[in-house]
Enzyme design. Structure first.
Site, mmCIF file in Angstrom:
data_model
loop_
_atom_site.group_PDB
_atom_site.id
_atom_site.type_symbol
_atom_site.label_atom_id
_atom_site.label_comp_id
_atom_site.label_asym_id
_atom_site.label_seq_id
_atom_site.Cartn_x
_atom_site.Cartn_y
_atom_site.Cartn_z
ATOM 1 N N SER A 21 0.862 -1.179 0.000
ATOM 2 C CA SER A 21 0.000 0.000 0.000
ATOM 3 C C SER A 21 0.898 1.229 0.000
ATOM 4 O O SER A 21 1.769 1.345 -0.859
ATOM 5 C CB SER A 21 -0.920 -0.060 1.224
ATOM 6 O OG SER A 21 -1.866 0.959 1.178
ATOM 7 N N HIS A 48 -2.738 -0.900 -3.276
ATOM 8 C CA HIS A 48 -3.897 -0.029 -3.056
ATOM 9 C C HIS A 48 -3.655 1.284 -3.801
ATOM 10 O O HIS A 48 -2.722 2.012 -3.483
ATOM 11 C CB HIS A 48 -4.086 0.254 -1.564
ATOM 12 C CG HIS A 48 -4.242 -0.991 -0.750
ATOM 13 N ND1 HIS A 48 -3.883 -1.063 0.568
ATOM 14 C CD2 HIS A 48 -4.705 -2.220 -1.083
ATOM 15 C CE1 HIS A 48 -4.130 -2.287 1.030
ATOM 16 N NE2 HIS A 48 -4.629 -3.010 0.041
ATOM 17 N N ASP A 141 -4.673 -4.986 5.681
ATOM 18 C CA ASP A 141 -4.978 -5.894 4.577
ATOM 19 C C ASP A 141 -3.786 -6.814 4.280
ATOM 20 O O ASP A 141 -2.637 -6.389 4.335
ATOM 21 C CB ASP A 141 -5.322 -5.047 3.340
ATOM 22 C CG ASP A 141 -5.679 -5.895 2.139
ATOM 23 O OD1 ASP A 141 -6.220 -7.002 2.344
ATOM 24 O OD2 ASP A 141 -5.433 -5.448 1.009
#
Lengths: 195, 276
Positions: A21, A48, A141
Site C-alpha cells: 500500500s 492499493h 490488509d
C-alpha cells in the site's frame, strides 16, 4: 541406492503474490528490478491505488523491470515470467484453471483491490507452489491472506517493518505468526529472485 | 484429503441443493468469487458451509437472504463517468431516431447506475420516449432500487462523477435529501420498470436498443458468459448496443462475431447484422 540418497525436492514456485500500500511503488521497483529476465514464475501484484483512471502503476513498473509488466486481464491465463498488476477498483482473484478473475464485491479492509482476496484465491490454486509477500502499507490488509498461504503450504515473506515506509501492513502480517522470514527489501529481492 | 478440498465439495453440494430445491443456478459462476460469497453467508450465520445445506432445503425463508448474499450488489452513481459521457455523446444521438427507446439493464443491483442513465436521458431530451427495464435476481436489492433511496454519504463522489459524465446541471436537481438519505425524483422512477429476471435461466423478455450489463458477466464462467452474450444478441434490435464493464474480457465479446466494438475503452459494442 541412489534413490535413497535423493533429498525430497522443494516444489518449484509457480507464482509470487505481492501486496503493498503506502510507499509501495518504490518497494515494488526494488524487488522487480532484481528479478532476472529468466525468472520462471508469475508475479501478481495488488497495490492499493486510487479507484479511478488508468493503471499507472503497471506502466511505471514496466519502465525499469526486465520482465513484461501488464494489468491483469479478466479471463486471461496467468503466465510464467510475467508481472501482473490488479486493475484499480476491482478485486483480483485466481480461478482454479489458472486464469484471472475480477470482482466488484464489497471492499475488504476498506480497500478494493484487497490483498487478502488475491492471497486467499491464489493459496487455493497454487498451494505449496506459491510465495506470498507483504510490503509497506498503512493498513491491515493482507495479513489474513498471508496466513492462508502459509496454511496451504506456501512460503511467506514480509518486509522488515523497521525499514518500511509504513509499518502497519508488515507488522500486522508478522503478528499472525504465519511468516517464514522478515527481510529487508534488498534481501527480499535476492530471496525471491533465487526461487 | 485436505480442508480446502473438503470445503470445495461442501460448496458444490450447497450450490447443487440451492439449484435443485429453488431453481437458482450458481453452479456456473466463477469459482473463486462464489466461494468467497458462500463462505461469507456461512460466516454470517456462524455455520459451516455443510450446515447451510439443510437450511436451504428446509427453511423456506432462507432462500431470499441466501440469494441476496450470493449476488452481493455493489453499485454507484455514474460509476466510470467516461462511460456515461460516451453513452451520452456517442450512443444516445443514434437512438434519437427511434420513436420509442427501449433500454434494459441486466443486473441492476440497487439501481444507482440505471438512475444515472435516466438522468442522462432526461438531459438529452429522450427520457419521455424511453422505457427502461432494470432486472436482477436479488429481490432485496430490487426493492431498494425501486425506492430510489440511497445514503447521502457517497454524494460528493456522485457529484464528481456526474460532472465528469458531462452533467449539464446539478445532481441535486434530481433528488431530494435529508441528512441521511437522498431520494431520486418520481419523474425518473416512473420511467423504470424493476423486475425479477435470472440471466442464467430466463430467456429473452424484451427487444431493446441498448443493454447495460456492467460487472455482471465477470462472475460467470466461460460457458455461462457465452450463453448470456447470446441472450443479449437475441434481445437487441438490429444494430442495437451493448455496454459492459470497463475491465471485462474484450476477447470473449469479440471472438464470436456477435458484436463489433464501438468504443473498446468504454466496452460499448454494437450487434452485428447476422443471426446466430
Amino acid at each position: 541406492m541412489a534413490k535413497l540418497l535423493t533429498l525430497p525436492k522443494k516444489p518449484a514456485i509457480e507464482a509470487v503474490a505481492i501486496g503493498c500500500s503506502a510507499g509501495g511503488l518504490e518497494a515494488l521497483r526494488k524487488i522487480l528490478n532484481a528479478l532476472p529476465a529468466t525468472f520462471p514464475a508469475a508475479v501478481i501484484i495488488v497495490a492499493h491505488t486510487a479507484p479511478d483512471g488508468e493503471n499507472l502503476l503497471s506502466s511505471l513498473l514496466a519502465k525499469t523491470c526486465q520482465l513484461p509488466v501488464s494489468e491483469a486481464y479478466e479471463r486471461e491465463p496467468v503466465l510464467p515470467g510475467q508481472v501482473y498488476v490488479a486493475p484499480p477498483n476491482y478485486h483480483l482473484l485466481i480461478e482454479p484453471n489458472r486464469c484471472f478473475a475480477l470482482s466488484v464485491d464489497e471492499r475488504v479492509c476498506f480497500v478494493r483491490p484487497a490483498v487478502d482476496v488475491l492471497f486467499y484465491s491464489a493459496a487455493d490454486v497454487y498451494r505449496d507452489r506459491l510465495l506470498g509477500v507483504i510490503l509497506t502499507g498503512a493498513n491491515s490488509d493482507g495479513a489474513q491472506g498471508l496466513k492462508a498461504i502459509k496454511a496451504a503450504g506456501g512460503i511467506t515473506l514480509v518486509q522488515d517493518p523497521g525499514e518500511a515506509y509504513a509499518d502497519t501492513m508488515p507488522k500486522t502480517a508478522i503478528a499472525t505468526g504465519a511468516v517464514d522470514k522478515v527481510l529487508s527489501l534488498a534481501a527480499l529481492a535476492i530471496e525471491i529472485s533465487e526461487q | 484429503m485436505d480442508d480446502t478440498s473438503i470445503q470445495a465439495i461442501e460448496i458444490s453440494l450447497f450450490l447443487e441443493a440451492l439449484y435443485q430445491r429453488h431453481g437458482y443456478d450458481f453452479r456456473n459462476y466463477a469459482k473463486a468469487s462464489i466461494k468467497r460469497r458462500v463462505l461469507t453467508l456461512a460466516a454470517i450465520h456462524g455455520q459451516t458451509v455443510a450446515d447451510l445445506i439443510p437450511r436451504i432445503l428446509h427453511d423456506d425463508g432462507f432462500v431470499t437472504e441466501a440469494i441476496a448474499q450470493l449476488s452481493v450488489p455493489v453499485s454507484e452513481m455514474f460509476r466510470d463517468p467516461i462511460v456515461f459521457k460516451t453513452l451520452r455523446e456517442t450512443i444516445l444521438p443514434l437512438l434519437q431516431t427511434y420513436p420509442r427507446i427501449n433500454i434494459w439493464q441486466a443486473g441492476c443491483a440497487t439501481g444507482e447506475e440505471i438512475y444515472s442513465l435516466a438522468i442522462i436521458l432526461e438531459e438529452e431530451g429522450l427520457l419521455e420516449r424511453a422505457q427502461i427495464y432494470a432486472t436482477d435476481i436479488n429481490d432485496i436489492a430490487l426493492r431498494k432500487a425501486e425506492d430510489g433511496i440511497f445514503p447521502v454519504r457517497y454524494l460528493p463522489e456522485y457529484e464528481r462523477n456526474y460532472k465528469n459524465a458531462g452533467g449539464k446541471t446539478k445532481l441535486s436537481d434530481y433528488y431530494v435529501a435529508n441528512t441521511e438519505f437522498m431520494r431520486l425524483h418520481e419523474r425518473l422512477r416512473r420511467k423504470i420498470v424493476f423486475a425479477h429476471h435470472n440471466l442464467v435461466s430466463d430467456g429473452v423478455f424484451c427487444e431493446v436498443q441498448l443493454i447495460l450489463c456492467r460487472n455482471v458477466l465477470i462472475y460467470f464462467n466461460n460457458d455461462l458468459q457465452k450463453k448470456v452474450l447470446e441472450l443479449f444478441h437475441k434481445s437487441l434490435v438490429r444494430h442495437g448496443f451493448l455496454c459492459l464493464g470497463t475491465r471485462e474480457s474484450k476477447r470473449a465479446v469479440e471472438e464470436r462475431q456477435l458484436f463489433a466494438a464501438i468504443n473498446r475503452n468504454c466496452m460499448i459494442f454494437q450487434k452485428k447484422g447476422g443471426e446466430l
